[in-house]
Design an enzyme around this catalytic site. Structure first.
Site, short mmCIF file in Angstrom:
data_model
loop_
_atom_site.label_atom_id
_atom_site.label_comp_id
_atom_site.label_asym_id
_atom_site.label_seq_id
_atom_site.Cartn_x
_atom_site.Cartn_y
_atom_site.Cartn_z
N TYR A 188 0.85 -1.21 0.00
CA TYR A 188 0.00 0.00 0.00
C TYR A 188 0.88 1.25 0.00
O TYR A 188 0.50 2.31 -0.49
CB TYR A 188 -0.97 -0.04 1.19
CG TYR A 188 -2.20 0.81 0.96
CD1 TYR A 188 -3.02 0.58 -0.15
CD2 TYR A 188 -2.55 1.83 1.84
CE1 TYR A 188 -4.15 1.35 -0.38
CE2 TYR A 188 -3.68 2.60 1.62
CZ TYR A 188 -4.48 2.36 0.51
OH TYR A 188 -5.60 3.13 0.30
N LYS A 232 -3.46 8.28 2.82
CA LYS A 232 -4.72 8.05 3.56
C LYS A 232 -4.60 8.54 5.01
O LYS A 232 -5.59 9.01 5.59
CB LYS A 232 -5.11 6.57 3.53
CG LYS A 232 -5.50 6.05 2.15
CD LYS A 232 -6.65 6.80 1.50
CE LYS A 232 -7.22 6.07 0.29
NZ LYS A 232 -8.15 6.91 -0.49
N THR A 256 -11.79 -3.15 -7.56
CA THR A 256 -12.03 -2.00 -8.43
C THR A 256 -10.76 -1.73 -9.24
O THR A 256 -9.72 -2.33 -8.98
CB THR A 256 -12.35 -0.75 -7.59
OG1 THR A 256 -11.19 -0.43 -6.83
CG2 THR A 256 -13.53 -0.97 -6.66
P1 NAD Z 1 -11.95 3.41 -8.92
O1 NAD Z 1 -10.74 3.23 -9.78
O2 NAD Z 1 -13.24 2.88 -9.38
O3 NAD Z 1 -12.12 4.96 -8.55
C1 NAD Z 1 -11.03 5.85 -8.41
C2 NAD Z 1 -11.48 7.15 -9.06
O4 NAD Z 1 -10.51 8.19 -8.85
C3 NAD Z 1 -11.68 7.01 -10.58
O5 NAD Z 1 -12.98 7.38 -10.93
C4 NAD Z 1 -10.66 8.01 -11.15
O6 NAD Z 1 -11.09 8.63 -12.35
C5 NAD Z 1 -10.57 9.01 -9.99
N1 NAD Z 1 -9.40 9.86 -10.10
C6 NAD Z 1 -8.08 9.53 -10.03
N2 NAD Z 1 -7.31 10.62 -10.25
C7 NAD Z 1 -8.17 11.66 -10.46
C8 NAD Z 1 -7.99 13.03 -10.76
N3 NAD Z 1 -6.76 13.58 -10.91
N4 NAD Z 1 -9.09 13.82 -10.91
C9 NAD Z 1 -10.33 13.30 -10.79
N5 NAD Z 1 -10.56 12.01 -10.52
C10 NAD Z 1 -9.49 11.19 -10.36
O7 NAD Z 1 -11.53 2.74 -7.52
P2 NAD Z 1 -12.23 2.72 -6.08
O8 NAD Z 1 -11.59 1.57 -5.38
O9 NAD Z 1 -13.69 2.80 -6.18
O10 NAD Z 1 -11.66 4.05 -5.41
C11 NAD Z 1 -12.47 5.04 -4.80
C12 NAD Z 1 -11.89 5.43 -3.44
O11 NAD Z 1 -12.02 4.32 -2.55
C13 NAD Z 1 -10.42 5.79 -3.47
O12 NAD Z 1 -10.20 6.89 -2.58
C14 NAD Z 1 -9.77 4.54 -2.92
O13 NAD Z 1 -8.49 4.80 -2.33
C15 NAD Z 1 -10.79 4.16 -1.88
N6 NAD Z 1 -10.70 2.79 -1.35
C16 NAD Z 1 -10.59 1.73 -2.20
C17 NAD Z 1 -10.49 0.45 -1.68
C18 NAD Z 1 -10.32 -0.73 -2.60
O14 NAD Z 1 -9.87 -1.80 -2.13
N7 NAD Z 1 -10.67 -0.62 -3.87
C19 NAD Z 1 -10.51 0.24 -0.29
C20 NAD Z 1 -10.63 1.33 0.54
C21 NAD Z 1 -10.72 2.62 0.01
#
Ligand code: NAD
Length: 262
Positions: free
Chosen positions: A156, A163, A194
């Site tokens: 990570y 984070k 994702t």
């Molecule tokens: P995802 O790839 O579906 O979404 C990530 C989004 O961030 C995308 O829509 C992308 O276009 C956007 N993004 C990145 N850079 C950008 C920029 N410069 N301007 C505008 N948008 C931008 O993946 P996700 O897993 O749904 O991620 C969403 C959130 O959830 C993130 O903050 C991620 O860290 C968090 N998260 C994910 C997980 C996991 O395991 N997938 C777990 C905990 C938290």
């Protein structure tokens, strides 16, 4: 269908496809009567987000890159002219160079450190400042974090630092905006399948490990994360701010894996 979010309007940022956490949140909010605007990053994502937004009755889409001030200015100007206000904001945006989400944390470069923290953390501060004047009846801002912020999780790396900064920002923003009736919280799901999740080295192993060991023996679902977002964005969350809400099947309470898996 319910009406917990009836009469509330909000911006959902971070839908890339129908596996995105932001999509699970958007569906749950719309199911409870919320009216939604969506932002997407660039035309390619726009093409995927448009039919998804339409399926929830929304034709309010904006191309926003959180690194681009002009796109942010334009988006908030559009929200003001079309809605005249905003009740909630969902920030589900994060990025780091995939090449640094494998191998050792110690090799993090200055450029990727800055970029990861700017996109994944500073953007929340920037967006909260822009949303505040529109949230004249109070409001709710939610972001997405991961437990790798305070416990070392394989690969990570710099996202853990981003984070940690994001979670701290949630607390400072909650304090700044509390007097305006604006609440700021983070949801912390366990690993999800994702696009962003797949960028982290060993993602599949991490996913299987948490599923096999969490007290509920399951990873989070988009529905459960969506339900948590409804709670935090609706009036039922009226007295909760500055909080990091874990939606991880209880994984965070463990000191060790289950005995069968040792
Ligand atoms: P995802 O790839 O579906 O979404 C990530 C989004 O961030 C995308 O829509 C992308 O276009 C956007 N993004 C990145 N850079 C950008 C920029 N410069 N301007 C505008 N948008 C931008 O993946 P996700 O897993 O749904 O991620 C969403 C959130 O959830 C993130 O903050 C991620 O860290 C968090 N998260 C994910 C997980 C996991 O395991 N997938 C777990 C905990 C938290």
């Amino acid at each position: 269908m319910g009406d917990l979010m009836k009469g509330k309007r909000g911006l959902v940022m971070g839908v890339a496809n129908d596996r995105s956490i932001a999509w699970g949140i958007a569906k749950a909010l719309a199911d409870q009567g919320a009216e939604l605007a969506f932002s997407y990053q660039g035309e390619a994502f726009g093409k995927r987000v448009e039919p998804l937004a339409q399926s929830l009755g929304s034709d309010f889409l904006m191309d926003v890159d959180v690194l681009n001030d002009e796109s942010l200015d334009a988006a908030f100007a559009q929200i003001e002219s079309r809605w005249g206000g905003l009740d909630f904001l969902v920030h589900a945006v994060a990025f780091s160079d995939k090449n640094e989400l494998t191998g050792r944390f110690i090799n993090t470069t200055r450029d990727n450190f800055k970029n990861s923290l700017t996109i994944s953390c500073y953007s929340l501060i920037d967006l909260a400042r822009r949303a505040q004047p529109l949230m004249t009846n109070g409001g709710s801002i939610i972001t997405l974090t991961y437990a790798g912020s305070n416990r070392v999780t394989p690969f990570y790396n710099v996202m853990g630092v981003a984070k940690a900064a994001l979670e701290s920002s949630v607390r400072y923003l909650a304090n700044d905006l509390g007097p305006d009736g604006i609440r700021v919280n983070a949801i912390s799901p366990g690993p999800m399948k994702t696009l962003a999740g797949a960028a982290i080295g060993g993602a599949r192993k991490t996913y299987r490990h948490t599923e096999a060991n969490a007290p509920l023996r399951a990873n989070a679902t988009l529905e459960a994360i969506g339900g948590t977002a409804v709670w935090l964005c609706s009036d039922w969350g009226a007295c909760t701010t500055g909080e990091i809400v874990l939606v991880d099947g209880g994984y965070h309470v463990l000191g060790m894996p289950q005995s069968d898996n040792l």
